[in-house]
Motif scaffolding. Structure first.
Motif, PDB file in Angstrom:
ATOM      1  N   GLN A   1     -19.976  -7.329  42.254  1.00  0.00           N
ATOM      2  CA  GLN A   1     -20.757  -8.559  42.264  1.00  0.00           C
ATOM      3  C   GLN A   1     -19.946  -9.777  41.831  1.00  0.00           C
ATOM      4  O   GLN A   1     -20.398 -10.914  41.980  1.00  0.00           O
ATOM      5  N   LEU A   2     -18.738  -9.552  41.297  1.00  0.00           N
ATOM      6  CA  LEU A   2     -17.890 -10.660  40.877  1.00  0.00           C
ATOM      7  C   LEU A   2     -17.082 -11.202  42.049  1.00  0.00           C
ATOM      8  O   LEU A   2     -16.721 -10.471  42.962  1.00  0.00           O
ATOM      9  N   THR A   3     -16.791 -12.495  41.997  1.00  0.00           N
ATOM     10  CA  THR A   3     -15.880 -13.075  42.981  1.00  0.00           C
ATOM     11  C   THR A   3     -14.456 -12.635  42.653  1.00  0.00           C
ATOM     12  O   THR A   3     -14.174 -12.112  41.564  1.00  0.00           O
ATOM     13  N   ASP A   4     -13.549 -12.876  43.588  1.00  0.00           N
ATOM     14  CA  ASP A   4     -12.145 -12.534  43.344  1.00  0.00           C
ATOM     15  C   ASP A   4     -11.619 -13.244  42.097  1.00  0.00           C
ATOM     16  O   ASP A   4     -10.910 -12.659  41.280  1.00  0.00           O
ATOM     17  N   ARG A   5     -11.954 -14.530  41.954  1.00  0.00           N
ATOM     18  CA  ARG A   5     -11.495 -15.296  40.795  1.00  0.00           C
ATOM     19  C   ARG A   5     -12.078 -14.753  39.502  1.00  0.00           C
ATOM     20  O   ARG A   5     -11.369 -14.611  38.489  1.00  0.00           O
ATOM     21  N   GLU A   6     -13.368 -14.428  39.507  1.00  0.00           N
ATOM     22  CA  GLU A   6     -14.003 -13.891  38.304  1.00  0.00           C
ATOM     23  C   GLU A   6     -13.389 -12.556  37.910  1.00  0.00           C
ATOM     24  O   GLU A   6     -13.152 -12.293  36.727  1.00  0.00           O
ATOM     25  N   ARG A   7     -13.104 -11.717  38.897  1.00  0.00           N
ATOM     26  CA  ARG A   7     -12.490 -10.422  38.595  1.00  0.00           C
ATOM     27  C   ARG A   7     -11.089 -10.625  38.017  1.00  0.00           C
ATOM     28  O   ARG A   7     -10.676  -9.918  37.092  1.00  0.00           O
ATOM     29  N   GLU A   8     -10.356 -11.578  38.565  1.00  0.00           N
ATOM     30  CA  GLU A   8      -9.016 -11.881  38.066  1.00  0.00           C
ATOM     31  C   GLU A   8      -9.070 -12.331  36.615  1.00  0.00           C
ATOM     32  O   GLU A   8      -8.254 -11.914  35.774  1.00  0.00           O
ATOM     33  N   ILE A   9     -10.040 -13.169  36.297  1.00  0.00           N
ATOM     34  CA  ILE A   9     -10.194 -13.652  34.926  1.00  0.00           C
ATOM     35  C   ILE A   9     -10.631 -12.528  34.005  1.00  0.00           C
ATOM     36  O   ILE A   9     -10.162 -12.419  32.857  1.00  0.00           O
ATOM     37  N   LEU A  10     -11.510 -11.656  34.486  1.00  0.00           N
ATOM     38  CA  LEU A  10     -11.947 -10.522  33.668  1.00  0.00           C
ATOM     39  C   LEU A  10     -10.771  -9.627  33.304  1.00  0.00           C
ATOM     40  O   LEU A  10     -10.669  -9.141  32.165  1.00  0.00           O
ATOM     41  N   VAL A  11      -9.871  -9.392  34.257  1.00  0.00           N
ATOM     42  CA  VAL A  11      -8.685  -8.582  33.970  1.00  0.00           C
ATOM     43  C   VAL A  11      -7.845  -9.226  32.873  1.00  0.00           C
ATOM     44  O   VAL A  11      -7.386  -8.553  31.948  1.00  0.00           O
ATOM     45  N   LEU A  12      -7.669 -10.540  32.943  1.00  0.00           N
ATOM     46  CA  LEU A  12      -6.868 -11.227  31.927  1.00  0.00           C
ATOM     47  C   LEU A  12      -7.576 -11.240  30.575  1.00  0.00           C
ATOM     48  O   LEU A  12      -6.930 -11.151  29.522  1.00  0.00           O
TER      49      LEU A  12
ATOM     50  N   SER B   1     -21.667 -11.139  25.283  1.00  0.00           N
ATOM     51  CA  SER B   1     -20.517 -11.746  24.627  1.00  0.00           C
ATOM     52  C   SER B   1     -19.228 -11.426  25.370  1.00  0.00           C
ATOM     53  O   SER B   1     -19.159 -10.492  26.176  1.00  0.00           O
ATOM     54  N   ARG B   2     -18.213 -12.208  25.044  1.00  0.00           N
ATOM     55  CA  ARG B   2     -16.872 -11.992  25.593  1.00  0.00           C
ATOM     56  C   ARG B   2     -16.347 -10.607  25.188  1.00  0.00           C
ATOM     57  O   ARG B   2     -15.733  -9.915  25.994  1.00  0.00           O
ATOM     58  N   ALA B   3     -16.620 -10.217  23.947  1.00  0.00           N
ATOM     59  CA  ALA B   3     -16.148  -8.911  23.467  1.00  0.00           C
ATOM     60  C   ALA B   3     -16.746  -7.776  24.296  1.00  0.00           C
ATOM     61  O   ALA B   3     -16.061  -6.789  24.597  1.00  0.00           O
ATOM     62  N   GLU B   4     -18.023  -7.905  24.676  1.00  0.00           N
ATOM     63  CA  GLU B   4     -18.650  -6.876  25.499  1.00  0.00           C
ATOM     64  C   GLU B   4     -17.992  -6.818  26.876  1.00  0.00           C
ATOM     65  O   GLU B   4     -17.808  -5.734  27.442  1.00  0.00           O
ATOM     66  N   ALA B   5     -17.644  -7.982  27.414  1.00  0.00           N
ATOM     67  CA  ALA B   5     -16.979  -8.014  28.722  1.00  0.00           C
ATOM     68  C   ALA B   5     -15.625  -7.325  28.657  1.00  0.00           C
ATOM     69  O   ALA B   5     -15.250  -6.560  29.556  1.00  0.00           O
ATOM     70  N   ILE B   6     -14.883  -7.584  27.597  1.00  0.00           N
ATOM     71  CA  ILE B   6     -13.569  -6.966  27.432  1.00  0.00           C
ATOM     72  C   ILE B   6     -13.702  -5.448  27.324  1.00  0.00           C
ATOM     73  O   ILE B   6     -12.974  -4.687  27.970  1.00  0.00           O
ATOM     74  N   ALA B   7     -14.669  -5.006  26.509  1.00  0.00           N
ATOM     75  CA  ALA B   7     -14.858  -3.564  26.325  1.00  0.00           C
ATOM     76  C   ALA B   7     -15.261  -2.895  27.636  1.00  0.00           C
ATOM     77  O   ALA B   7     -14.753  -1.820  27.981  1.00  0.00           O
ATOM     78  N   LEU B   8     -16.165  -3.539  28.385  1.00  0.00           N
ATOM     79  CA  LEU B   8     -16.616  -2.957  29.644  1.00  0.00           C
ATOM     80  C   LEU B   8     -15.470  -2.881  30.649  1.00  0.00           C
ATOM     81  O   LEU B   8     -15.302  -1.872  31.344  1.00  0.00           O
ATOM     82  N   ALA B   9     -14.677  -3.954  30.731  1.00  0.00           N
ATOM     83  CA  ALA B   9     -13.550  -3.963  31.663  1.00  0.00           C
ATOM     84  C   ALA B   9     -12.548  -2.866  31.325  1.00  0.00           C
ATOM     85  O   ALA B   9     -12.056  -2.154  32.218  1.00  0.00           O
TER      86      ALA B   9
END
Length: 227
Positions: A151-162, A198-206
């Protein structure tokens, strides 16, 4: 597994199709049709009232667009899963539906078993694409069909990885050549689309999905003389 049935709303402007789909749902164990709507406005009103688990969404509605209806339902009711059931088999419709937040897409010619699998799949949090649609979606969206977070765009996925690699917003902005505001907006969009707090949850999920494991190469650059 919960003993509660999967509660389904059918949205389609053709009464014969609604009747047939409702009749099919009534034959399926653990699935219950809790309402029908003929257009986008009625769909929003009905979903707000009955709070279904899954919405079966046609894309061509008499009044309003199924794509826009999907977008608004996902915005207003993030827990509701949308499974598109459409006769449209073109790439643009498929991509638009997924970008709008649909968690599945099956064609109206699909078998009853395929529709049932689609409902159970999206209710369980899976991305369900019928027939050859899965392979096409992966190519069209620029990711593997089985890649996480479609469901994420290419840019959003790229940012999530970083993010998962431990980079702060300013470092991400510098790395991707973006403004800090653009990065903040994308992070906010990631949290909304993944239903995270939260950002921390996003990092953990990724990281749980194998994205962006931190490593020594991701240490912050040393400030100093520019080359």
């Amino acid at each position: 597994m919960s003993d509660n049935p999967i509660r389904v709303v059918v949205v389609d402007d053709h009464p014969v199709f609604r009747l047939g789909m409702s009749a099919l749902l009534d034959t399926l164990v653990g699935i219950e049709c809790v309402g029908e709507a003929a257009d986008a406005a009625d769909a929003r009103t009905l979903v707000a009232r009955v709070r279904p688990d899954v919405v079966l969404m046609d894309l061509h509605l008499g009044q309003g667009s199924g794509i826009e209806a999907t977008r608004l339902l996902r915005r207003d009711h993030p827990a509701v899963r949308v499974l598109v059931v459409s006769m449209l088999n073109d790439d643009a419709s498929l991509v638009a539906a997924l970008r709008a937040g649909a968690r599945g897409y099956v064609l109206k010619g699909a078998s009853a078993a395929d529709v049932e699998r689609g409902i159970r799949g999206v209710a369980g949090g899976d991305l369900v694409l019928g027939g050859p649609l899965a392979d096409r979606a992966g190519v069209l969206l620029g990711v593997r069909a089985d890649a996480p977070f479609p469901q994420l765009t290419d840019r959003e996925r790229e940012i999530l990885v970083l993010l998962a690699r431990g980079l702060a917003n300013p470092m991400i902005a510098h790395r991707l050549g973006l403004s800090a505001k653009t990065v903040r907006n994308n992070v906010s969009a990631i949290l909304v689309k993944l239903h995270l707090g939260s950002r921390a949850e996003a990092i953990a999920l990724a990281r749980d999905h194998g994205l962006g494991a931190p490593g020594p190469a991701e240490a912050p650059p040393v400030e100093g003389r520019r080359a």
